[in-house]
Design a protein around this motif. Structure first.
Motif, mmCIF file in Angstrom:
data_model
loop_
_atom_site.group_PDB
_atom_site.id
_atom_site.type_symbol
_atom_site.label_atom_id
_atom_site.label_comp_id
_atom_site.label_asym_id
_atom_site.label_seq_id
_atom_site.Cartn_x
_atom_site.Cartn_y
_atom_site.Cartn_z
ATOM 1 N N LEU A 17 25.961 37.118 43.280
ATOM 2 C CA LEU A 17 26.157 35.946 43.668
ATOM 3 C C LEU A 17 27.722 35.570 43.535
ATOM 4 O O LEU A 17 28.117 34.426 43.704
ATOM 5 N N PHE A 18 28.535 36.404 43.050
ATOM 6 C CA PHE A 18 29.842 36.192 42.351
ATOM 7 C C PHE A 18 30.597 37.355 42.981
ATOM 8 O O PHE A 18 30.496 38.615 43.191
ATOM 9 N N ASP A 19 31.989 36.963 43.442
ATOM 10 C CA ASP A 19 33.050 38.019 43.564
ATOM 11 C C ASP A 19 33.960 37.745 42.425
ATOM 12 O O ASP A 19 34.989 37.188 42.139
ATOM 13 N N VAL A 20 33.467 38.683 41.471
ATOM 14 C CA VAL A 20 33.918 38.490 40.345
ATOM 15 C C VAL A 20 35.657 38.909 40.112
ATOM 16 O O VAL A 20 36.522 37.771 39.365
ATOM 17 N N PRO A 21 36.013 39.925 40.614
ATOM 18 C CA PRO A 21 37.541 40.016 40.710
ATOM 19 C C PRO A 21 38.348 38.805 41.345
ATOM 20 O O PRO A 21 39.240 38.217 40.776
ATOM 21 N N LEU A 27 41.699 32.196 38.625
ATOM 22 C CA LEU A 27 41.634 31.587 37.353
ATOM 23 C C LEU A 27 42.820 31.973 36.598
ATOM 24 O O LEU A 27 42.997 31.319 35.587
ATOM 25 N N GLY A 28 43.300 33.311 36.885
ATOM 26 C CA GLY A 28 44.620 33.539 36.081
ATOM 27 C C GLY A 28 44.128 34.380 34.862
ATOM 28 O O GLY A 28 44.929 34.111 34.012
ATOM 29 N N ILE A 29 43.212 34.908 34.892
ATOM 30 C CA ILE A 29 42.584 35.754 33.832
ATOM 31 C C ILE A 29 43.323 36.986 33.730
ATOM 32 O O ILE A 29 42.935 37.939 34.510
ATOM 33 N N ASN A 30 43.987 37.342 32.723
ATOM 34 C CA ASN A 30 44.907 38.693 33.082
ATOM 35 C C ASN A 30 45.211 38.830 31.578
ATOM 36 O O ASN A 30 44.893 38.215 30.467
ATOM 37 N N ARG A 31 46.250 39.966 31.573
ATOM 38 C CA ARG A 31 46.658 40.440 30.114
ATOM 39 C C ARG A 31 47.671 39.581 29.444
ATOM 40 O O ARG A 31 47.821 39.604 28.278
ATOM 41 N N GLN A 32 48.078 38.241 29.987
ATOM 42 C CA GLN A 32 48.654 37.336 29.191
ATOM 43 C C GLN A 32 47.862 36.728 28.155
ATOM 44 O O GLN A 32 48.407 35.869 27.609
ATOM 45 N N LEU A 33 46.612 36.606 28.615
ATOM 46 C CA LEU A 33 45.476 35.957 27.642
ATOM 47 C C LEU A 33 45.216 37.040 26.519
ATOM 48 O O LEU A 33 45.084 38.291 26.643
ATOM 49 N N GLY A 44 26.413 39.690 30.926
ATOM 50 C CA GLY A 44 27.618 40.336 30.923
ATOM 51 C C GLY A 44 28.561 40.460 32.053
ATOM 52 O O GLY A 44 29.631 41.413 32.182
ATOM 53 N N THR A 45 28.045 39.604 32.972
ATOM 54 C CA THR A 45 28.602 39.598 34.419
ATOM 55 C C THR A 45 30.111 39.411 34.282
ATOM 56 O O THR A 45 30.866 40.232 35.170
ATOM 57 N N PHE A 46 30.413 38.450 33.760
ATOM 58 C CA PHE A 46 31.853 38.110 33.406
ATOM 59 C C PHE A 46 32.592 38.700 32.289
ATOM 60 O O PHE A 46 33.634 39.032 32.169
ATOM 61 N N THR A 47 31.701 38.941 31.103
ATOM 62 C CA THR A 47 32.085 39.438 29.615
ATOM 63 C C THR A 47 33.039 40.600 29.865
ATOM 64 O O THR A 47 34.165 40.925 29.375
ATOM 65 N N LEU A 48 32.321 41.693 30.561
ATOM 66 C CA LEU A 48 33.018 43.112 30.544
ATOM 67 C C LEU A 48 34.233 43.196 31.504
ATOM 68 O O LEU A 48 35.250 43.383 30.720
ATOM 69 N N PRO A 49 33.995 42.476 32.748
ATOM 70 C CA PRO A 49 35.627 42.426 33.442
ATOM 71 C C PRO A 49 36.790 41.719 32.576
ATOM 72 O O PRO A 49 37.928 41.934 32.683
ATOM 73 N N VAL A 50 36.315 40.654 32.133
ATOM 74 C CA VAL A 50 37.283 39.692 31.011
ATOM 75 C C VAL A 50 37.951 40.345 30.256
ATOM 76 O O VAL A 50 39.166 40.650 30.063
ATOM 77 N N ALA A 51 37.175 41.299 29.259
ATOM 78 C CA ALA A 51 37.598 41.960 28.351
ATOM 79 C C ALA A 51 38.473 42.901 28.588
ATOM 80 O O ALA A 51 39.531 43.292 28.133
ATOM 81 N N GLN A 52 38.103 43.610 29.867
ATOM 82 C CA GLN A 52 38.787 44.710 30.423
ATOM 83 C C GLN A 52 40.358 44.198 31.099
ATOM 84 O O GLN A 52 41.315 44.873 30.899
ATOM 85 N N ARG A 53 40.453 42.666 31.174
ATOM 86 C CA ARG A 53 41.767 42.274 31.724
ATOM 87 C C ARG A 53 42.541 41.772 30.560
ATOM 88 O O ARG A 53 43.783 41.817 30.606
ATOM 89 N N ILE A 54 42.046 41.407 29.431
ATOM 90 C CA ILE A 54 42.869 40.465 28.560
ATOM 91 C C ILE A 54 43.405 41.487 27.594
ATOM 92 O O ILE A 54 43.057 42.786 27.435
ATOM 93 N N SER A 55 44.549 40.921 26.672
ATOM 94 C CA SER A 55 45.049 41.975 25.590
ATOM 95 C C SER A 55 44.490 41.904 24.267
ATOM 96 O O SER A 55 45.020 42.552 23.538
ATOM 97 N N GLY A 56 43.417 41.043 24.180
ATOM 98 C CA GLY A 56 42.782 40.667 22.679
ATOM 99 C C GLY A 56 41.568 41.087 22.580
ATOM 100 O O GLY A 56 40.990 41.803 23.503
ATOM 101 N N VAL A 57 40.860 40.189 22.112
ATOM 102 C CA VAL A 57 39.475 40.415 21.818
ATOM 103 C C VAL A 57 38.826 39.188 22.373
ATOM 104 O O VAL A 57 38.972 37.935 22.453
ATOM 105 N N LEU A 58 37.552 39.708 22.952
ATOM 106 C CA LEU A 58 36.723 38.394 23.692
ATOM 107 C C LEU A 58 35.604 38.408 22.855
ATOM 108 O O LEU A 58 34.894 39.332 22.501
ATOM 109 N N THR A 59 35.381 37.101 22.379
ATOM 110 C CA THR A 59 34.157 36.751 21.445
ATOM 111 C C THR A 59 33.198 36.122 22.560
ATOM 112 O O THR A 59 33.428 35.098 23.145
ATOM 113 N N THR A 60 31.926 36.441 22.416
ATOM 114 C CA THR A 60 30.863 35.975 23.528
ATOM 115 C C THR A 60 29.826 35.666 22.586
ATOM 116 O O THR A 60 29.007 36.412 21.718
#
Ligand SMILES: C[S@@+](CC[C@H](N)C(=O)[O-])C[C@H]1O[C@@H](n2cnc3c(N)ncnc32)[C@H](O)[C@@H]1O
Length: 204
Positions: A17-21, A27-33, A44-60
């Protein structure tokens, strides 16, 4: 308390139901975050791809232990190590953590909840002054294949009004189309958007 109409269909179907990339790009979710917090990991539909893009820690944080476990399992399989998991009721206790400690907060398919202003206020609390609250939701269209009932489904203007109550406004791109079924809004503090030349140092 679990938010209303937050039951999920089977995982494989949900993820059609989503085109996650596309969503994360728009939404500008990238390494600058660096550090980001997410309300409701689901599968974890978004959790994993977001964690792979950002430069820090994702708390879910999710109220359902099975959802957290599934997301943890998928992250382990994918070698995604920068996720911290919590089973908690965000509507009761908030995100925890220090105010202004996160670069972003994700409210994905959440704001049909009973107290949306309270959630947005709490999201605004945990993001730092120039940080973002990212929202996606189902289009206000009964033809969508899933999504909360129309009586409780927010329109973009509802989200913008609730955000204004929390001192947030949309970034210049405004309401973003996230085909096939969603829209998104990236929110930032009104004070930051109103003073585009203000430096971070001035805001601290
Ligand atoms: C509609 S799903 C969205 C999941 C994910 N954000 C996505 O878009 O794929 C809502 C999620 O929020 C979780 N949830 C519901 N009430 C909650 C609460 N009070 N505190 C934390 N998580 C909650 C549910 O267990 C579910 O995983």
């Amino acid at each position: 308390m679990k938010l209303r109409e937050s039951g999920m269909p089977e995982e494989a179907y949900w993820e059609t139901l989503f085109d996650v990339p596309l969503i994360l790009d728009r939404l500008g979710i990238n390494r600058q975050l660096r550090d980001v917090v997410e309300l409701g990991c689901g599968y974890g539909t978004f959790t994993l791809p977001v964690a792979q893009r950002i430069s820090g820690v994702l708390t879910t944080i999710d109220i359902e232990p099975a959802m957290v476990e599934r997301t943890r399992q998928r992250a382990a399989q994918a070698g995604v190590l920068n996720v911290v998991y919590a089973v908690a009721d965000v509507f009761a206790i908030g995100f925890g953590g220090e105010p202004a400690s996160q670069d972003a907060c994700l409210l994905f398919n959440i704001l049909h909840c009973e107290q949306p202003v309270k959630v947005v206020v709490e999201a605004a609390r945990v993001v730092r002054p120039e940080g973002y609250v990212h929202v996606i939701h189902w289009r206000y269209d009964p033809a969508t294949p899933r999504g909360p009932s129309m009586e409780i489904r927010p329109r973009p203007e509802h989200i913008l009004n609730w955000s204004a109550e929390a001192g947030l406004c949309a970034t210049p791109e405004g309401v973003v189309d996230l085909p096939p079924w969603h829209y998104g809004i990236r929110l930032q503090r009104v004070a930051v958007r109103a003073t585009p030349h203000t430096t971070v140092e001035h805001l601290r």
